[in-house]
Design a protein around this motif. Structure first.
Motif, PDB file in Angstrom:
ATOM      1  N   ALA A   1       0.828  -1.208   0.000  1.00 41.78           N
ATOM      2  CA  ALA A   1       0.000   0.000   0.000  1.00 41.78           C
ATOM      3  C   ALA A   1       0.857   1.250   0.000  1.00 41.78           C
ATOM      4  CB  ALA A   1      -0.926  -0.005   1.224  1.00 41.78           C
ATOM      5  N   TRP A   2       1.999   1.197   0.700  1.00 44.03           N
ATOM      6  CA  TRP A   2       2.816   2.391   0.857  1.00 44.03           C
ATOM      7  C   TRP A   2       3.385   2.879  -0.474  1.00 44.03           C
ATOM      8  CZ3 TRP A   2       2.696   5.905   4.238  1.00 44.03           C
ATOM      9  CH2 TRP A   2       3.708   6.871   4.309  1.00 44.03           C
ATOM     10  N   ARG A   3       3.690   1.979  -1.351  1.00 45.62           N
ATOM     11  CA  ARG A   3       4.187   2.395  -2.668  1.00 45.62           C
ATOM     12  C   ARG A   3       3.142   3.240  -3.388  1.00 45.62           C
ATOM     13  NH1 ARG A   3       5.780  -3.013  -1.880  1.00 45.62           N
ATOM     14  NH2 ARG A   3       8.049  -3.209  -1.628  1.00 45.62           N
ATOM     15  N   ARG A   4       1.879   2.933  -3.167  1.00 47.94           N
ATOM     16  CA  ARG A   4       0.796   3.714  -3.773  1.00 47.94           C
ATOM     17  C   ARG A   4       0.613   5.049  -3.045  1.00 47.94           C
ATOM     18  NH1 ARG A   4      -3.499  -1.212  -5.102  1.00 47.94           N
ATOM     19  NH2 ARG A   4      -1.939  -2.867  -5.021  1.00 47.94           N
ATOM     20  N   VAL A   5       0.776   5.011  -1.723  1.00 42.15           N
ATOM     21  CA  VAL A   5       0.656   6.241  -0.941  1.00 42.15           C
ATOM     22  C   VAL A   5       1.697   7.261  -1.401  1.00 42.15           C
ATOM     23  CG1 VAL A   5       0.910   7.252   1.364  1.00 42.15           C
ATOM     24  CG2 VAL A   5      -0.326   5.094   1.081  1.00 42.15           C
ATOM     25  N   ARG A   6       2.919   6.794  -1.618  1.00 44.50           N
ATOM     26  CA  ARG A   6       4.006   7.703  -1.984  1.00 44.50           C
ATOM     27  C   ARG A   6       3.775   8.371  -3.339  1.00 44.50           C
ATOM     28  NH1 ARG A   6       8.749   9.394   0.874  1.00 44.50           N
ATOM     29  NH2 ARG A   6       9.964   8.944  -0.993  1.00 44.50           N
ATOM     30  N   GLN A   7       2.989   7.762  -4.194  1.00 43.89           N
ATOM     31  CA  GLN A   7       2.687   8.404  -5.475  1.00 43.89           C
ATOM     32  C   GLN A   7       1.869   9.669  -5.270  1.00 43.89           C
ATOM     33  OE1 GLN A   7       0.805   5.426  -7.921  1.00 43.89           O
ATOM     34  NE2 GLN A   7       2.599   4.074  -7.897  1.00 43.89           N
ATOM     35  N   GLU A   8       1.031   9.677  -4.221  1.00 44.63           N
ATOM     36  CA  GLU A   8       0.190  10.834  -3.929  1.00 44.63           C
ATOM     37  C   GLU A   8       0.807  11.740  -2.870  1.00 44.63           C
ATOM     38  OE1 GLU A   8      -2.501  11.432  -5.665  1.00 44.63           O
ATOM     39  OE2 GLU A   8      -2.310   9.562  -6.794  1.00 44.63           O
ATOM     40  N   CYS A   9       1.631  11.155  -1.997  1.00 48.30           N
ATOM     41  CA  CYS A   9       2.254  11.906  -0.886  1.00 48.30           C
ATOM     42  C   CYS A   9       3.761  11.638  -0.924  1.00 48.30           C
ATOM     43  CB  CYS A   9       1.656  11.481   0.452  1.00 48.30           C
ATOM     44  SG  CYS A   9      -0.132  11.606   0.550  1.00 48.30           S
ATOM     45  N   PRO A  10       4.484  12.228  -1.856  1.00 47.75           N
ATOM     46  CA  PRO A  10       5.892  11.859  -2.079  1.00 47.75           C
ATOM     47  C   PRO A  10       6.839  12.183  -0.938  1.00 47.75           C
ATOM     48  CG  PRO A  10       5.271  13.742  -3.432  1.00 47.75           C
ATOM     49  CD  PRO A  10       4.007  13.212  -2.839  1.00 47.75           C
ATOM     50  N   THR A  11       6.433  13.038   0.008  1.00 41.72           N
ATOM     51  CA  THR A  11       7.313  13.353   1.140  1.00 41.72           C
ATOM     52  C   THR A  11       6.975  12.552   2.388  1.00 41.72           C
ATOM     53  OG1 THR A  11       5.896  15.171   1.909  1.00 41.72           O
ATOM     54  CG2 THR A  11       7.618  15.706   0.299  1.00 41.72           C
ATOM     55  N   ALA A  12       5.931  11.731   2.337  1.00 43.48           N
ATOM     56  CA  ALA A  12       5.501  10.976   3.518  1.00 43.48           C
ATOM     57  C   ALA A  12       6.516   9.895   3.866  1.00 43.48           C
ATOM     58  CB  ALA A  12       4.130  10.348   3.279  1.00 43.48           C
TER      59      ALA A  12
ATOM     60  N   ALA B   1      -7.303  -0.476  -0.740  1.00 42.64           N
ATOM     61  CA  ALA B   1      -8.170   0.184   0.235  1.00 42.64           C
ATOM     62  C   ALA B   1      -7.350   0.806   1.355  1.00 42.64           C
ATOM     63  CB  ALA B   1      -9.164  -0.825   0.806  1.00 42.64           C
ATOM     64  N   LEU B   2      -6.293   0.113   1.766  1.00 42.94           N
ATOM     65  CA  LEU B   2      -5.425   0.639   2.820  1.00 42.94           C
ATOM     66  C   LEU B   2      -4.717   1.911   2.344  1.00 42.94           C
ATOM     67  CD1 LEU B   2      -4.107   0.327   5.603  1.00 42.94           C
ATOM     68  CD2 LEU B   2      -2.442  -1.245   4.565  1.00 42.94           C
ATOM     69  N   ALA B   3      -4.210   1.886   1.124  1.00 41.43           N
ATOM     70  CA  ALA B   3      -3.529   3.062   0.575  1.00 41.43           C
ATOM     71  C   ALA B   3      -4.476   4.249   0.495  1.00 41.43           C
ATOM     72  CB  ALA B   3      -2.953   2.739  -0.806  1.00 41.43           C
ATOM     73  N   TRP B   4      -5.709   4.014   0.065  1.00 41.28           N
ATOM     74  CA  TRP B   4      -6.671   5.108  -0.059  1.00 41.28           C
ATOM     75  C   TRP B   4      -6.957   5.733   1.299  1.00 41.28           C
ATOM     76  CZ3 TRP B   4     -11.475   6.364   1.839  1.00 41.28           C
ATOM     77  CH2 TRP B   4     -12.134   7.409   1.189  1.00 41.28           C
ATOM     78  N   ALA B   5      -7.177   4.889   2.333  1.00 41.27           N
ATOM     79  CA  ALA B   5      -7.491   5.403   3.668  1.00 41.27           C
ATOM     80  C   ALA B   5      -6.327   6.197   4.249  1.00 41.27           C
ATOM     81  CB  ALA B   5      -7.874   4.254   4.597  1.00 41.27           C
ATOM     82  N   LEU B   6      -5.103   5.723   4.034  1.00 44.39           N
ATOM     83  CA  LEU B   6      -3.931   6.442   4.528  1.00 44.39           C
ATOM     84  C   LEU B   6      -3.750   7.765   3.786  1.00 44.39           C
ATOM     85  CD1 LEU B   6      -1.403   3.463   4.808  1.00 44.39           C
ATOM     86  CD2 LEU B   6      -2.565   4.611   6.698  1.00 44.39           C
ATOM     87  N   THR B   7      -3.841   7.709   2.470  1.00 45.03           N
ATOM     88  CA  THR B   7      -3.631   8.906   1.655  1.00 45.03           C
ATOM     89  C   THR B   7      -4.658   9.980   1.980  1.00 45.03           C
ATOM     90  OG1 THR B   7      -2.707   7.580  -0.146  1.00 45.03           O
ATOM     91  CG2 THR B   7      -3.509   9.776  -0.709  1.00 45.03           C
ATOM     92  N   ARG B   8      -5.903   9.566   2.125  1.00 45.27           N
ATOM     93  CA  ARG B   8      -6.977  10.519   2.431  1.00 45.27           C
ATOM     94  C   ARG B   8      -6.660  11.322   3.679  1.00 45.27           C
ATOM     95  NH1 ARG B   8     -12.070   9.048   5.328  1.00 45.27           N
ATOM     96  NH2 ARG B   8     -13.457  10.846   5.181  1.00 45.27           N
ATOM     97  N   ARG B   9      -6.104  10.661   4.681  1.00 44.12           N
ATOM     98  CA  ARG B   9      -5.804  11.358   5.940  1.00 44.12           C
ATOM     99  C   ARG B   9      -4.530  12.190   5.848  1.00 44.12           C
ATOM    100  NH1 ARG B   9      -9.108   7.542   6.573  1.00 44.12           N
ATOM    101  NH2 ARG B   9     -10.731   7.769   8.174  1.00 44.12           N
ATOM    102  N   LEU B  10      -3.514  11.652   5.203  1.00 45.36           N
ATOM    103  CA  LEU B  10      -2.276  12.412   5.091  1.00 45.36           C
ATOM    104  C   LEU B  10      -2.486  13.712   4.323  1.00 45.36           C
ATOM    105  CD1 LEU B  10       0.263   9.534   4.392  1.00 45.36           C
ATOM    106  CD2 LEU B  10      -0.053  10.795   6.530  1.00 45.36           C
ATOM    107  N   GLN B  11      -3.480  13.735   3.452  1.00 48.91           N
ATOM    108  CA  GLN B  11      -3.779  14.937   2.692  1.00 48.91           C
ATOM    109  C   GLN B  11      -4.796  15.837   3.389  1.00 48.91           C
ATOM    110  OE1 GLN B  11      -4.954  13.286  -1.112  1.00 48.91           O
ATOM    111  NE2 GLN B  11      -2.846  13.350  -1.895  1.00 48.91           N
ATOM    112  N   ALA B  12      -5.251  15.422   4.578  1.00 46.74           N
ATOM    113  CA  ALA B  12      -6.257  16.199   5.315  1.00 46.74           C
ATOM    114  C   ALA B  12      -5.874  16.265   6.791  1.00 46.74           C
ATOM    115  CB  ALA B  12      -7.642  15.579   5.142  1.00 46.74           C
TER     116      ALA B  12
END
Length: 369
Positions: free
Chosen positions: A212-223, A314-325
């Motif tokens: 999931a984290w590889r997908r998160v980093r595409q949207e949140c590259p500094t996370a 689903a895990l990546a989406w839930a993490l990304t949604r919060r990191l961006q909010a």
């Protein structure tokens, strides 16, 4: 009182140290049988709690009979009023002993059949049904855990002693505490940080999180992602890596990482009722976790989100949604802190003491008849 456990670190070890300390404070004569090396034995020594070396490996197998004989010698020497077995290996060895008058409490800390599949799962369930005859009381850490036992035909008396968190030790971490923790751990002040605390094993699902984290980093590259803990799969999981992921190895105190976090992830495949979730709540951190029994009854939508286990998308989406909010995470963290008050550890060990005392009194009454 004789407690028995094989895990040297992690949630079971932490729970057992806290339970033993509480019972010693009540004036009980407490001994813990456990492996001589590891975090559990070290912490018992630090707190002056008596312990006996009981060497055992995690996996079931032919060694279990020798482990049972070794445990039998400890039981014969200590002659406890109550024998309290923690997790699957102690539950196996302790209930392989010849039938005895000493009442046995068995606390699964997540049923053993959840870790296996196919024929081995059937065999494990059959063993638990058989071993129930030598179990005076099943102590479950969540309602779901008790329900799982009953549904599988494991008959006996059950009590639920829900896990709790030490609210004097795990305290709210405000922005100042967050910055101090980050400075100590080498994390940037403004870096979005997700923390996953737990042994790196198949159960805890860190492999799913890394996917999931590889997908998160595409949207949140500094996370950044911190995986905090050792475990059976530490080296192999670390070798796979992921951008922005760090592996801390075992740590003696997770409070700094929880304080530093923006968000806590628990991608478990199965659980009893994980202490990490409660510790995150008490620190004021929201949680994204797998929708598995134990976590389902712990997390509400106000404190984070439950996603389907083994679903990295689903895990990546839930993490990304919060990191961006960040505002959403702050609101969920505030509600998590409020929810933690319902999991005060003092209530947990009061209930455990009551259940243990009741079992011991029954034994005395039976002996005196």
């Amino acid at each position: 009182m004789l407690h028995v456990a094989q895990p040297r670190e992690g949630g079971v070890a932490g729970y057992l140290v806290a339970a033993a300390r509480d019972q010693v404070a009540r004036g009980w004569d407490v001994t813990v049988a456990c492996p001589a090396e590891g975090q559990l034995a070290t912490r018992l020594r630090e707190h002056g709690i008596a312990h006996e070396a009981w060497e055992a490996v995690r996996s079931p197998g032919p060694s279990a009979f020798g482990e049972a004989r070794a445990l039998g010698r400890i039981v014969a020497a200590k002659r406890p009023d109550v024998l309290h077995l923690h997790a699957s290996k102690a539950g196996l060895a302790g209930r392989l002993l010849p039938r005895q008058r000493t009442p046995v409490l068995f606390q699964p800390h997540a049923w053993s059949w959840l870790a296996v599949t196919g024929a081995l799962r059937h065999a494990t369930v059959a063993w638990e049904r058989h071993a129930a005859r030598r179990t005076g009381l099943f102590v479950c850490v969540a309602e779901a855990e008790a329900a799982q036992g009953r549904e599988r035909g494991v008959k006996g008396e059950y009590t639920v002693v829900r896990n709790g968190v030490d609210l004097t030790r795990f305290r709210p971490a405000d922005d100042e505490a967050r910055m101090a923790a980050r400075a100590a751990l080498g994390v940037g002040r403004d870096v979005p940080l997700v923390v996953c605390v737990g042994r790196i094993t198949r159960q805890k699902g860190q492999d799913v999180l890394l996917d999931a984290w590889r997908r998160v980093r595409q949207e949140c590259p500094t996370a950044e992602l911190a995986l905090v803990g050792g475990g059976d799969l530490y080296e192999s999981t670390k070798a796979t890596g992921a951008p922005g992921a760090r592996f801390t190895g075992p740590v003696d105190d997770v409070r700094g990482w929880l304080a530093a976090a923006d968000l806590v992830a628990l991608p478990s495949r199965w659980e009893g009722l994980p202490l990490t979730a409660l510790e995150a709540f008490a620190t004021g951190r929201p949680v994204v976790a797998s929708a598995v029994p134990g976590l389902i009854e712990t997390l509400t939508p106000e404190v984070g989100e439950l996603v389907q286990p083994e679903d990295p998308g689903a895990l990546a989406w839930a993490l990304t949604r919060r990191l961006q909010a960040p505002a959403l995470m702050r609101a969920e963290g505030k509600e998590a802190l409020r929810r933690s008050q319902g999991f005060d550890l003092r209530h947990t060990y009061d209930r455990l003491a009551d259940a243990t005392t009741e079992v011991a009194e029954r034994r005395k009454m039976a002996v005196n008849r």
